[in-house]
Design an enzyme around this catalytic site. Structure first.
Site, mmCIF file in Angstrom:
data_model
loop_
_atom_site.group_PDB
_atom_site.id
_atom_site.type_symbol
_atom_site.label_atom_id
_atom_site.label_comp_id
_atom_site.label_asym_id
_atom_site.label_seq_id
_atom_site.Cartn_x
_atom_site.Cartn_y
_atom_site.Cartn_z
ATOM 1 N N LYS A 180 -6.078 -8.908 10.804
ATOM 2 C CA LYS A 180 -5.880 -7.454 10.942
ATOM 3 C C LYS A 180 -6.982 -7.230 10.566
ATOM 4 O O LYS A 180 -7.360 -7.430 8.770
ATOM 5 C CB LYS A 180 -4.689 -7.391 9.240
ATOM 6 C CG LYS A 180 -4.422 -5.560 9.784
ATOM 7 C CD LYS A 180 -3.500 -5.581 8.774
ATOM 8 C CE LYS A 180 -3.619 -4.465 7.879
ATOM 9 N NZ LYS A 180 -2.042 -4.241 7.339
ATOM 10 N N CYS A 221 -3.397 -2.670 -1.293
ATOM 11 C CA CYS A 221 -2.756 -2.956 -0.997
ATOM 12 C C CYS A 221 -2.318 -4.524 -2.327
ATOM 13 O O CYS A 221 -1.702 -5.646 -1.562
ATOM 14 C CB CYS A 221 -2.849 -4.378 0.183
ATOM 15 S SG CYS A 221 -3.387 -3.031 1.387
ATOM 16 N N CYS A 258 0.961 -1.122 0.843
ATOM 17 C CA CYS A 258 0.136 -0.308 0.247
ATOM 18 C C CYS A 258 0.837 1.328 0.075
ATOM 19 O O CYS A 258 0.429 2.498 -0.381
ATOM 20 C CB CYS A 258 -1.162 0.409 1.168
ATOM 21 S SG CYS A 258 -0.232 -0.414 2.595
ATOM 22 N N SER A 294 -1.681 2.949 15.648
ATOM 23 C CA SER A 294 -0.850 4.419 16.055
ATOM 24 C C SER A 294 -2.130 4.977 16.563
ATOM 25 O O SER A 294 -1.480 6.046 17.303
ATOM 26 C CB SER A 294 -1.307 5.299 14.150
ATOM 27 O OG SER A 294 -1.694 4.624 13.813
ATOM 28 N N LYS A 313 -3.688 -7.093 14.990
ATOM 29 C CA LYS A 313 -3.946 -5.960 14.740
ATOM 30 C C LYS A 313 -5.621 -5.291 14.657
ATOM 31 O O LYS A 313 -6.243 -5.914 13.534
ATOM 32 C CB LYS A 313 -3.047 -5.391 13.952
ATOM 33 C CG LYS A 313 -2.620 -4.466 13.443
ATOM 34 C CD LYS A 313 -1.515 -4.045 11.924
ATOM 35 C CE LYS A 313 -1.568 -2.538 11.838
ATOM 36 N NZ LYS A 313 -0.902 -1.917 10.304
ATOM 37 N N ARG A 354 -1.100 6.562 8.458
ATOM 38 C CA ARG A 354 -2.129 6.718 7.280
ATOM 39 C C ARG A 354 -0.897 8.205 6.631
ATOM 40 O O ARG A 354 -0.465 8.244 6.017
ATOM 41 C CB ARG A 354 -3.329 7.376 6.187
ATOM 42 C CG ARG A 354 -4.148 5.941 6.919
ATOM 43 C CD ARG A 354 -4.266 4.902 6.230
ATOM 44 N NE ARG A 354 -5.342 3.626 6.392
ATOM 45 C CZ ARG A 354 -5.110 2.590 6.766
ATOM 46 N NH1 ARG A 354 -3.931 2.366 7.055
ATOM 47 N NH2 ARG A 354 -5.899 1.732 7.060
ATOM 48 N N TYR A 363 4.924 1.887 19.394
ATOM 49 C CA TYR A 363 6.243 3.022 18.970
ATOM 50 C C TYR A 363 6.268 3.947 20.422
ATOM 51 O O TYR A 363 7.217 4.646 20.781
ATOM 52 C CB TYR A 363 4.528 4.356 18.400
ATOM 53 C CG TYR A 363 4.101 3.665 17.348
ATOM 54 C CD1 TYR A 363 4.922 3.173 15.911
ATOM 55 C CD2 TYR A 363 3.015 3.427 17.185
ATOM 56 C CE1 TYR A 363 4.869 3.578 14.413
ATOM 57 C CE2 TYR A 363 2.588 2.573 15.450
ATOM 58 C CZ TYR A 363 2.957 2.702 14.627
ATOM 59 O OH TYR A 363 2.903 2.391 13.968
ATOM 60 N N ARG A 413 -10.707 -0.377 3.032
ATOM 61 C CA ARG A 413 -10.167 -1.715 2.646
ATOM 62 C C ARG A 413 -10.667 -2.620 2.760
ATOM 63 O O ARG A 413 -10.394 -3.764 3.197
ATOM 64 C CB ARG A 413 -8.258 -1.907 3.273
ATOM 65 C CG ARG A 413 -7.253 -0.982 2.712
ATOM 66 C CD ARG A 413 -6.323 -0.860 3.162
ATOM 67 N NE ARG A 413 -5.492 0.299 2.410
ATOM 68 C CZ ARG A 413 -4.648 0.729 2.985
ATOM 69 N NH1 ARG A 413 -4.336 1.463 4.262
ATOM 70 N NH2 ARG A 413 -3.636 1.682 2.278
#
Length: 326
Positions: free
Chosen positions: A198, A129, A121, A277, A251, A208, A316, A220
């Site tokens: 996912k 994707c 992607c 994120s 995820k 994004r 993160y 998606r």
């Protein structure tokens, strides 16, 4: 029962609480995501993800050294190419940005495990994707032709130094196709960490921005899972196991702890949870406004993922969490 049984007896002292703690979070649980961009000396902060940067390869190497010194065993690389096209050339080209980053990191920090996101992607001009039917604006990816691109991408990434392949596109049969491609290229010992469950989640929003991968049209949902489904997650992981997956990923993580638990119970493979994120940015925003204690909330959240069954956590928060744990 009472007063013979007093559970509070085992909570009276910090050392005693530590001795009987059931779930222990360590730096060995973490995988730190990094975003590679072309150029030199580049560190562009992602506005929607405070503390997260798009980095040129030289900066990626600096981050990799810091990560390793903190005791974090692995990174996962995402790439933002200079040019995009319908064939996702930047994903599988030997001079692709992820390939360059993987080679540089392994040269500088050979003992750091380099996981690579094996998806298309970020590299397609339309942001989906894989291949699309000409004129189709729904975002419905052509499954089987896309598998050939993923095979080429995985082999190119391992050739460049990647230790683990992590396919994330949710194409049917992608684990089998990638396993076949790796084996034929002589990489029988390279593990596959499959994004097995996912979901088509709203929690991906800030990513994004970080990966410059927003679809130009459609969404998606024709290939990522519906958030209302849990039995389907078990079906997906069973298929991936049969196709040769070595590890499994769920995820997102925060709203899907029940899925982490079910996947862990249904398999004997290591399970990873991606602390995505949106989950990261919500905590960051609340902390920056003084609404929560960032350290305590982050460590509690990460411990929750592990308690739910995650053996590995992509987050993160990894560097901060590693410092706090020390």
């Amino acid at each position: 029962m009472f007063p013979i049984h007093r559970p509070r007896r085992l909570r009276t002292h910090p050392q005693l609480r530590r001795m009987v703690r059931e779930t222990v979070l360590t730096t060995s649980d973490f995988i730190y995501p990094l975003f590679a961009v072309p150029g030199e000396g580049i560190a562009n902060e992602v506005k929607s993800m405070p503390g997260v940067y798009q980095l040129s390869v030289d900066k990626i190497v600096e981050e990799a050294k810091e990560v390793y010194d903190l005791g974090i065993p692995a990174i996962i690389l995402f790439g933002i190419p200079a040019d995009k096209d319908v064939d996702a050339t930047g994903a599988w080209h030997d001079c692709g940005i992820v390939q360059k980053a993987a080679t540089a990191v392994k040269a500088a920090v050979p003992d750091l495990i380099v996981v690579v996101d094996t998806c298309l992607c970020e590299y397609t001009s339309h942001g989906h994707c894989g291949y699309l039917q000409v004129g189709d604006l729904t975002g419905r990816v052509l499954n089987d032709p896309t598998l050939e691109l993923l095979k080429k991408t995985a082999v190119s990434q391992v050739n460049a130094g990647a230790d683990i392949i992590a396919p994330s596109g949710m194409m049917d049969g992608f684990v089998q196709a990638i396993r076949q491609g790796l084996d034929e290229a002589g990489f029988q010992d390279t593990p596959i960490l499959s994004y097995a469950a996912k979901y088509a989640s709203a929690y991906y929003g800030p990513f994004r921005d970080a990966a410059d991968s927003t679809p130009q049209f459609g969404d998606r949902r024709t290939y990522q899972m519906d958030p209302g489904n849990s039995r389907e997650a078990i079906k997906e992981i069973e298929l991936d196991i049969a196709e040769g997956a070595d590890m499994l990923m769920v995820k997102p993580a925060l709203a899907y702890m029940d899925i982490i638990w079910r996947v862990k119970e249904a398999s004997n493979l290591p399970v990873a949870a991606y602390n995505v994120s949106g989950e990261y940015s919500m905590i960051k925003a609340a902390a920056l406004n003084g609404w929560v204690d960032e350290e305590r909330v982050v460590l509690e959240t990460l411990t929750g993922f592990k308690r739910a069954g995650a053996d590995l956590i992509l987050t993160y928060h990894a560097k901060d969490a590693a410092r706090w744990l020390k």
